[in-house]
Design a protein around this motif. Structure first.
Motif, mmCIF file in Angstrom:
data_model
loop_
_atom_site.group_PDB
_atom_site.id
_atom_site.type_symbol
_atom_site.label_atom_id
_atom_site.label_comp_id
_atom_site.label_asym_id
_atom_site.label_seq_id
_atom_site.Cartn_x
_atom_site.Cartn_y
_atom_site.Cartn_z
ATOM 1 N N ARG A 8 8.285 -1.922 0.886
ATOM 2 C CA ARG A 8 7.602 -0.636 0.920
ATOM 3 C C ARG A 8 8.151 0.313 -0.136
ATOM 4 N N MET A 9 7.280 1.165 -0.644
ATOM 5 C CA MET A 9 7.711 2.250 -1.500
ATOM 6 C C MET A 9 8.204 3.402 -0.634
ATOM 7 N N VAL A 10 9.206 4.136 -1.126
ATOM 8 C CA VAL A 10 9.786 5.239 -0.367
ATOM 9 C C VAL A 10 9.819 6.484 -1.242
ATOM 10 N N ARG A 11 9.832 7.624 -0.595
ATOM 11 C CA ARG A 11 9.928 8.900 -1.313
ATOM 12 C C ARG A 11 11.312 9.484 -1.110
ATOM 13 N N ARG A 12 11.895 9.924 -2.205
ATOM 14 C CA ARG A 12 13.154 10.645 -2.181
ATOM 15 C C ARG A 12 12.952 11.920 -2.989
ATOM 16 N N GLY A 13 12.780 13.053 -2.271
ATOM 17 C CA GLY A 13 12.441 14.277 -2.965
ATOM 18 C C GLY A 13 11.062 14.161 -3.570
ATOM 19 N N ASN A 14 10.982 14.399 -4.857
ATOM 20 C CA ASN A 14 9.705 14.284 -5.568
ATOM 21 C C ASN A 14 9.487 12.904 -6.162
ATOM 22 N N PRO B 82 -10.219 5.650 -1.131
ATOM 23 C CA PRO B 82 -10.085 6.915 -0.410
ATOM 24 C C PRO B 82 -9.435 6.749 0.952
ATOM 25 N N ASP B 83 -9.424 5.521 1.478
ATOM 26 C CA ASP B 83 -8.865 5.222 2.790
ATOM 27 C C ASP B 83 -8.270 3.820 2.729
ATOM 28 N N PHE B 84 -7.237 3.559 3.559
ATOM 29 C CA PHE B 84 -6.586 2.246 3.475
ATOM 30 C C PHE B 84 -7.523 1.115 3.890
ATOM 31 N N TRP C 131 -3.273 3.530 -2.787
ATOM 32 C CA TRP C 131 -3.085 2.585 -3.884
ATOM 33 C C TRP C 131 -2.597 1.261 -3.322
ATOM 34 N N LEU C 132 -3.112 0.196 -3.877
ATOM 35 C CA LEU C 132 -2.688 -1.152 -3.505
ATOM 36 C C LEU C 132 -2.087 -1.814 -4.742
ATOM 37 N N PHE C 133 -0.816 -2.206 -4.627
ATOM 38 C CA PHE C 133 -0.096 -2.910 -5.687
ATOM 39 C C PHE C 133 -0.015 -4.389 -5.311
ATOM 40 N N ALA C 134 -0.277 -5.281 -6.250
ATOM 41 C CA ALA C 134 -0.091 -6.716 -6.014
ATOM 42 C C ALA C 134 -0.026 -7.430 -7.353
ATOM 43 N N THR C 135 0.763 -8.485 -7.403
ATOM 44 C CA THR C 135 0.722 -9.334 -8.597
ATOM 45 C C THR C 135 -0.398 -10.354 -8.409
ATOM 46 N N VAL C 136 -1.078 -10.646 -9.499
ATOM 47 C CA VAL C 136 -2.262 -11.509 -9.465
ATOM 48 C C VAL C 136 -2.038 -12.713 -10.365
ATOM 49 N N LEU D 258 0.832 -1.198 0.000
ATOM 50 C CA LEU D 258 0.000 0.000 0.000
ATOM 51 C C LEU D 258 0.870 1.252 0.000
ATOM 52 N N VAL D 259 0.365 2.312 -0.629
ATOM 53 C CA VAL D 259 1.043 3.604 -0.619
ATOM 54 C C VAL D 259 -0.001 4.687 -0.801
ATOM 55 N N GLU D 260 0.220 5.820 -0.139
ATOM 56 C CA GLU D 260 -0.654 6.971 -0.299
ATOM 57 C C GLU D 260 -0.015 7.911 -1.299
ATOM 58 N N HIS D 261 -0.758 8.259 -2.354
ATOM 59 C CA HIS D 261 -0.182 9.056 -3.432
ATOM 60 C C HIS D 261 -1.287 9.803 -4.171
#
Length: 503
Positions: free
Chosen positions: A421-427, A395-397, A373-378, A365-368
């Motif tokens: 986990r996804m991470v933010r670096r700057g933009n 709209p909510d986790f 957003w939920l990412f998963a392979t299916v 999961l990531v908020e963006h």
């Protein structure tokens, strides 16, 4: 729309029936079949190889052999579909021999060659096939096909047939248009001898027959024993270094009766706690365990915190609203569930089922952009667990979660499956991904998400990291950090148990 499926009448498989059923489910289509013999198919020795693999690896028990897509079916099974008219609106060409100038033709190729013999040759050579659907030489859709059963020809072949069906269906809706470029060659060595286009050539066909015979004499299968590595970052992590640190990694010890994988740390109320998949060999399934960390490393050993009747892994933990939440992988249950800790690091209670009726791996999961957003392979229509990326937004986790209109947004064994986990670096929003081209969890990619909204998702794979002298394993699989510590996982060099590979 009138759609004709061109297939080899000498070898009708369950794959063809599955593909026809999936196309029919799209609605507003009229299907027909062109079942003339194509010639140059898979050598007869492949049947002996498939039977031997079924016996050695217990594929019949797993449902991979008896009900698999490679199973041959009688020509009469196509009776519900009439023979192809002279001028259908679209021909989906699986054989590479359609030459109708007045009709749209979608040709299915694997590394430029058509036909299932080409696909099997690539599979036996340990390649990662780039499947393309082309119209007049222009790619309509593309995907790197994969499998978790590297080394087992039948299971790998069936996984890639399943994903071929997914790719054709995705092309009908305009999804899976491309795969990202990669920062290194897809595979060491050269591909098996085959023409750049068309069907498998005579010389290549003989080479395939020889390779099948060699495979029969060299069957082997050993599953890895996984391990977790950790280190103090000192301010520079793998997202910064894009290489293994000079200090190397320390290992989270296990007692040999189990292994630890999928490390997810969280810093909560000043305490760093590491959650892991705890796979118990005797039980043949995993639970979720946790261990606290101090300044010098783990304080004890991982202790169970969540045990359910089915296999659990990838304990995606995060803090929100002053509480700790977890979305563990539970694809064995066909759900993606949300848990809340009532007595951290234990006391987990299920708060919601986010998704059901889906075999989804490594939900991340990531908020963006104002949404979750939920990412998963299916495992879309069967096939591999790692090559087909789906997205959901909410709209909510806690949900409700809505599937992305362009699912699958990506078919790529090299960069679809989440790896932490996804991470933010700057933009930039950076996404760890699994590169499973050589085998499941073999390498770790770092991708930058360049576009993410309801129109679609695009990413650029910027780095791929492999095991090496500083990480003494055969695989590199997950990346996460918290509280000044960084964690990875992978497999040991010497396997200790003979079992089916992890999903």
């Amino acid at each position: 729309m009138q759609i004709s499926l061109r297939l080899d009448g000498d070898c009708v498989r369950a794959f063809h029936l599955t593909l026809l059923e999936r196309l029919a489910a799209l609605g507003d289509v009229e299907l027909s079949v062109d079942v003339r013999p194509a010639g140059g198919g898979i050598p007869r020795s492949a049947a002996a190889l498939f039977q031997l693999e079924t016996a050695i690896h217990g594929l019949a028990h797993d449902g991979l052999a008896h009900d698999g897509l490679a199973k041959r079916v009688p020509l009469s099974a196509l009776a519900p579909y009439r023979r192809s008219p002279a001028s259908p609106d679209l021909v989906v060409d699986l054989c590479g021999d359609v030459r109708l100038e007045s009709t749209r033709v979608w040709r299915v190729t694997y590394d430029g060659a058509s036909g299932e013999a080409a696909l099997l040759a690539l599979t036996l050579a340990g390649r990662t096939p780039l499947a393309r659907i082309e119209e007049n030489g222009v790619a309509i859709a593309a995907g790197r096909l994969g499998t978790e059963y590297g080394g087992i020809a039948l299971a790998s072949f069936q996984d890639m047939l399943a994903r071929t069906a997914s790719l054709i269906v995705a092309a009908m809706s305009g999804a899976a248009k491309s795969v990202p470029d990669l920062p290194e060659p897809a595979q060491a060595g050269s591909p098996p001898p085959m023409p750049s286009a068309g069907k498998l050539g005579v010389r290549a066909g003989k080479a395939l027959a020889r390779r099948i015979v060699q495979k029969i004499y060299h069957l082997c299968y050993n599953a890895p024993h996984w391990k977790v590595g950790w280190r103090q970052t000192g301010g520079s992590d793998l997202f910064d270094l894009r290489a293994h640190p000079a200090s190397g990694w320390q290992e989270l010890p296990d007692d040999g009766s189990r292994f630890y994988a999928d490390p997810f740390p969280i810093l909560y109320q000043g305490q760093l706690t590491l959650f892991v998949e705890d796979y118990i060999h005797q039980l043949g399934k995993a639970i979720i365990s946790a261990v606290p960390f101090g300044p010098a490393g783990p304080l004890g050993r991982p202790e169970p915190v969540l045990d359910l009747p089915y296999h659990l892994s990838y304990p995606f933990v995060f803090e929100r609203d002053g509480e700790v939440w977890m979305v563990p992988e539970s694809c064995a249950n066909g759900t993606v569930d949300l848990y809340r800790a009532t007595a951290f690091p234990g006391g987990w209670v299920k708060e919601a089922t986010l998704l059901s009726g889906v075999v989804a791996s490594d939900a991340t999961l990531v908020e963006h952009g104002g949404s979750w957003w939920l990412f998963a392979t299916v495992r879309d229509g069967g096939g591999a667990f790692s090559d087909t990326l789906h997205l959901w937004s909410a709209p909510d986790f806690r949900g409700p979660w809505t599937p992305h209109p362009k699912n699958p947004v990506l078919i790529d064994i090299a960069s679809a499956r989440p790896a932490g986990r996804m991470v933010r670096r700057g933009n930039d929003l950076l996404r760890p991904v699994q590169d499973c081209r050589r085998s499941y969890g073999a390498a770790l990619g770092i991708a930058r998400i360049s576009h993410l909204d309801l129109i679609g998702m695009e990413q650029v794979v910027e780095t791929i990291l492999h095991p090496g002298a500083l990480w003494s394993g055969r695989k590199l699989h997950t990346l996460n950090e918290a509280g000044g510590f960084e964690f990875i996982d992978g497999s040991a060099i010497a396997p200790r148990w003979k079992q089916r590979a992890r999903d």
